[in-house]
Design a protein around this motif. Structure first.
Motif, PDB file in Angstrom:
ATOM      1  N   GLY A 102       0.924  -1.411  -0.131  1.00  0.00           N
ATOM      2  CA  GLY A 102      -0.039  -0.155   0.227  1.00  0.00           C
ATOM      3  C   GLY A 102       0.760   1.194  -0.103  1.00  0.00           C
ATOM      4  N   ASN A 103       0.276   2.499  -0.655  1.00  0.00           N
ATOM      5  CA  ASN A 103       0.898   3.656  -0.689  1.00  0.00           C
ATOM      6  C   ASN A 103       0.319   4.449   0.237  1.00  0.00           C
ATOM      7  OD1 ASN A 103      -1.142   5.131  -2.250  1.00  0.00           O
ATOM      8  ND2 ASN A 103      -0.658   3.610  -3.884  1.00  0.00           N
ATOM      9  N   LYS A 104       0.751   5.712   0.267  1.00  0.00           N
ATOM     10  CA  LYS A 104       0.550   6.853   1.547  1.00  0.00           C
ATOM     11  C   LYS A 104      -0.920   7.241   1.163  1.00  0.00           C
ATOM     12  CE  LYS A 104       2.083  10.825   3.872  1.00  0.00           C
ATOM     13  NZ  LYS A 104       3.510  11.319   4.134  1.00  0.00           N
ATOM     14  N   VAL A 105      -1.521   7.446  -0.093  1.00  0.00           N
ATOM     15  CA  VAL A 105      -2.779   7.938  -0.363  1.00  0.00           C
ATOM     16  C   VAL A 105      -3.821   6.611   0.007  1.00  0.00           C
ATOM     17  CG1 VAL A 105      -4.526   8.732  -2.058  1.00  0.00           C
ATOM     18  CG2 VAL A 105      -2.189   9.455  -1.962  1.00  0.00           C
ATOM     19  N   GLU A 106      -3.460   5.438  -0.451  1.00  0.00           N
ATOM     20  CA  GLU A 106      -4.378   4.525  -0.079  1.00  0.00           C
ATOM     21  C   GLU A 106      -4.487   4.085   1.631  1.00  0.00           C
ATOM     22  OE1 GLU A 106      -3.451   1.900  -4.205  1.00  0.00           O
ATOM     23  OE2 GLU A 106      -2.483   1.478  -2.242  1.00  0.00           O
ATOM     24  N   GLY A 142      -8.215  -4.876  -8.945  1.00  0.00           N
ATOM     25  CA  GLY A 142      -8.429  -6.405  -9.516  1.00  0.00           C
ATOM     26  C   GLY A 142      -9.485  -7.138  -8.591  1.00  0.00           C
ATOM     27  N   LEU A 143     -10.274  -6.431  -7.940  1.00  0.00           N
ATOM     28  CA  LEU A 143     -11.351  -6.981  -6.963  1.00  0.00           C
ATOM     29  C   LEU A 143     -12.789  -7.253  -7.693  1.00  0.00           C
ATOM     30  CD1 LEU A 143     -10.546  -5.575  -3.551  1.00  0.00           C
ATOM     31  CD2 LEU A 143      -9.663  -7.499  -4.677  1.00  0.00           C
ATOM     32  N   TRP A 144     -12.863  -6.902  -9.038  1.00  0.00           N
ATOM     33  CA  TRP A 144     -14.258  -6.840  -9.695  1.00  0.00           C
ATOM     34  C   TRP A 144     -14.301  -7.648 -10.791  1.00  0.00           C
ATOM     35  CZ3 TRP A 144     -17.809  -4.310  -6.420  1.00  0.00           C
ATOM     36  CH2 TRP A 144     -17.318  -3.776  -5.513  1.00  0.00           C
ATOM     37  N   ASP A 145     -15.230  -8.402 -11.150  1.00  0.00           N
ATOM     38  CA  ASP A 145     -15.364  -9.075 -12.502  1.00  0.00           C
ATOM     39  C   ASP A 145     -15.222  -8.265 -13.682  1.00  0.00           C
ATOM     40  OD1 ASP A 145     -15.473 -11.537 -11.260  1.00  0.00           O
ATOM     41  OD2 ASP A 145     -17.900 -11.539 -11.167  1.00  0.00           O
ATOM     42  N   ALA A 146     -16.037  -6.996 -13.516  1.00  0.00           N
ATOM     43  CA  ALA A 146     -15.914  -6.112 -14.604  1.00  0.00           C
ATOM     44  C   ALA A 146     -14.722  -5.135 -14.229  1.00  0.00           C
ATOM     45  CB  ALA A 146     -16.902  -5.186 -14.791  1.00  0.00           C
ATOM     46  N   GLU A 147     -13.882  -4.647 -15.266  1.00  0.00           N
ATOM     47  CA  GLU A 147     -12.786  -3.976 -14.928  1.00  0.00           C
ATOM     48  C   GLU A 147     -13.161  -2.765 -14.324  1.00  0.00           C
ATOM     49  OE1 GLU A 147      -9.080  -3.734 -13.889  1.00  0.00           O
ATOM     50  OE2 GLU A 147      -9.421  -5.198 -15.378  1.00  0.00           O
ATOM     51  N   ARG A 148     -12.477  -2.291 -13.371  1.00  0.00           N
ATOM     52  CA  ARG A 148     -12.728  -0.875 -12.652  1.00  0.00           C
ATOM     53  C   ARG A 148     -11.364  -0.462 -12.230  1.00  0.00           C
ATOM     54  NH1 ARG A 148     -17.967  -1.262  -8.272  1.00  0.00           N
ATOM     55  NH2 ARG A 148     -19.192  -2.811  -9.244  1.00  0.00           N
ATOM     56  N   THR A 149     -11.106   0.871 -12.874  1.00  0.00           N
ATOM     57  CA  THR A 149      -9.918   1.449 -12.481  1.00  0.00           C
ATOM     58  C   THR A 149      -9.985   2.100 -11.255  1.00  0.00           C
ATOM     59  OG1 THR A 149     -10.081   3.475 -13.492  1.00  0.00           O
ATOM     60  CG2 THR A 149      -9.392   1.818 -15.080  1.00  0.00           C
ATOM     61  N   ASP A 150      -8.998   2.378 -10.597  1.00  0.00           N
ATOM     62  CA  ASP A 150      -9.011   3.117  -9.090  1.00  0.00           C
ATOM     63  C   ASP A 150      -9.768   4.544  -9.378  1.00  0.00           C
ATOM     64  OD1 ASP A 150      -7.600   0.965  -8.120  1.00  0.00           O
ATOM     65  OD2 ASP A 150      -5.911   2.035  -7.559  1.00  0.00           O
ATOM     66  N   GLU A 151      -9.336   5.094 -10.521  1.00  0.00           N
ATOM     67  CA  GLU A 151      -9.850   6.413 -10.647  1.00  0.00           C
ATOM     68  C   GLU A 151     -11.417   6.191 -10.710  1.00  0.00           C
ATOM     69  OE1 GLU A 151      -9.486  10.290 -13.756  1.00  0.00           O
ATOM     70  OE2 GLU A 151      -8.107   8.582 -13.953  1.00  0.00           O
ATOM     71  N   GLN A 152     -11.953   5.490 -11.537  1.00  0.00           N
ATOM     72  CA  GLN A 152     -13.143   5.226 -11.605  1.00  0.00           C
ATOM     73  C   GLN A 152     -14.122   4.944 -10.419  1.00  0.00           C
ATOM     74  OE1 GLN A 152     -13.119   1.896 -14.559  1.00  0.00           O
ATOM     75  NE2 GLN A 152     -13.571   3.262 -16.140  1.00  0.00           N
ATOM     76  N   GLN A 153     -13.474   4.129  -9.490  1.00  0.00           N
ATOM     77  CA  GLN A 153     -13.981   3.939  -8.304  1.00  0.00           C
ATOM     78  C   GLN A 153     -13.835   5.063  -7.257  1.00  0.00           C
ATOM     79  OE1 GLN A 153     -13.697  -0.139  -6.412  1.00  0.00           O
ATOM     80  NE2 GLN A 153     -11.935  -0.412  -8.063  1.00  0.00           N
ATOM     81  N   ILE A 154     -12.771   5.711  -7.255  1.00  0.00           N
ATOM     82  CA  ILE A 154     -12.704   6.832  -6.321  1.00  0.00           C
ATOM     83  C   ILE A 154     -13.305   8.211  -6.699  1.00  0.00           C
ATOM     84  CG2 ILE A 154     -11.095   8.469  -5.266  1.00  0.00           C
ATOM     85  CD1 ILE A 154      -9.090   5.936  -5.461  1.00  0.00           C
TER      86      ILE A 154
END
Length: 264
Positions: A140-144, A193-205
Motif C-alpha cells: 500500500g502507498n500513502k494515499v491508499e 483487481g477485485l471486480w469481475d468488470a474491470e474498474r480502475t482506481d480512478e473510476q471507483q474513487i
C-alpha cells in the motif's frame, strides 16, 4: 525525489527488519500493478529470500500476463527470487456456494465479495509465509493507507511490514522508472483487481492519484471553502473517504478496564 537514497533506505530497512525478526525474507502478492512491482523489486534487492505469488481470482488475462512478465524479469535478475501462482478461483467459487450468494447481488454484497477476494489472498500469503519463514510485505502507498483508506481491512491491509506506505503514488511511479521495472508495470493503470468488470482506481474513487495527493498534503490546514472548481470536488471526495476510513487508519480500539475493578 532522490530515488537512489530512497531505494537504499527502504532496502536496508527491509533487510534490518527481517534480520531483527529472525526470518528468512519476505513474501509478496504480485498483482501486475506498479505498487507490488516496486515492493517486490525492493525486497529482492535485500538479497534475502523473496517469494512472489500471483493469486488469480476470475482474473483478466492481461493482469496475469503482466504479473508474470515482472516476476520472470526479477527471477532473471535476482537469484534469491522465487515465483509461483496459486489459483484461488475455485476457493472463491466455493465461498459463493457456501454463503448462498444470489446472482443478483445488492451493492453491499458486491463490495463484501470484492473484499473477500483480497482476504483470500491475505490468507494465502500468510500460509506460504509461515511455511517458508517469511514476513508478508505490504504494497500500500500513502494515499491508499493513510489518505482515503483504499484497501481491504484484513485483506491487502493485513501485512507485517509496509515499505512504501510513506510514498505517494506518483513517487512510487518514479521509483518504478528508476528501478527499471518492465514497461508494462511502469505504465499499468491503477486497479485493485477485485471486480469481475474491470474498474480502475480512478473510476471507483472519482479522482486521480495526483489530484488526491494535492489534497492530502494540504489536508488539516485547509477546508472546502479554500477550494473551488475541481479542487473542491476532490477535497470533498478525499474528506468523505478519509473520515469513513478511520476504523482502518487508527489502531483497533481497546476497552480499558479501570484497575480498581480488578480487585475484589
Amino acid at each position: 525525489m532522490q530515488t537512489q537514497k530512497v531505494t537504499d533506505h527502504i532496502v536496508q530497512w527491509l533487510k534490518d527488519y527481517a534480520v531483527k525478526s529472525k526470518v528468512n525474507g519476505y513474501v509478496i502478492g504480485v498483482s501486475g500493478g506498479v505498487d507490488s512491482g516496486v515492493v517486490s523489486t525492493l525486497a529482492a534487492m535485500t538479497g534475502l529470500k523473496t517469494l512472489l505469488i500471483e493469486m488469480p481470482i476470475r482474473q483478466k488475462p492481461d493482469q496475469i500476463d503482466r504479473a508474470w512478465e515482472h516476476m520472470n524479469d526479477l527471477k532473471s535478475r535476482f537469484p534469491n527470487v522465487e515465483a509461483m501462482s496459486v489459483n484461488l478461483t475455485p476457493a472463491f467459487e466455493e465461498l459463493y456456494k457456501t454463503f448462498d450468494v444470489k446472482d443478483d447481488l445488492y451493492p453491499n454484497e458486491k463490495l463484501a465479495f470484492a473484499n473477500t477476494r483480497s482476504r483470500l489472498r491475505m490468507l494465502t500469503l500468510y500460509y506460504y509465509g509461515q511455511l517458508n519463514g517469511l514476513l508478508v510485505c505490504g504494497t500500500g502507498n500513502k494515499v491508499e493507507d493513510f489518505g482515503i483508506g483504499f484497501y481491504t481491512k484484513y485483506g491487502d491491509g493485513g501485512v507485517d511490514v509496509s515499505p512504501i506506505a510513506d510514498l505517494y503514488k506518483t513517487e512510487v511511479y518514479t521509483l518504478a522508472r528508476s528501478l527499471n521495472l518492465v514497461k508494462n508495470i511502469q505504465e499499468a493503470i491503477p486497479t485493485d483487481g477485485l471486480w469481475d468488470a474491470e474498474r480502475t482506481d480512478e473510476q471507483q474513487i472519482g479522482a486521480t492519484y495526483p489530484e488526491l495527493e494535492k489534497i492530502q498534503k494540504e489536508y488539516g490546514t485547509k477546508t472546502a471553502d479554500d477550494y473551488e472548481g475541481r479542487d473542491k470536488e476532490v477535497f470533498l471526495i478525499f474528506d468523505r473517504m478519509h473520515k469513513a476510513a478511520q476504523h482502518k487508519i487508527n489502531p483497533i480500539p481497546v476497552c480499558d478496564i479501570p484497575e480498581e475493578w480488578r480487585n475484589d
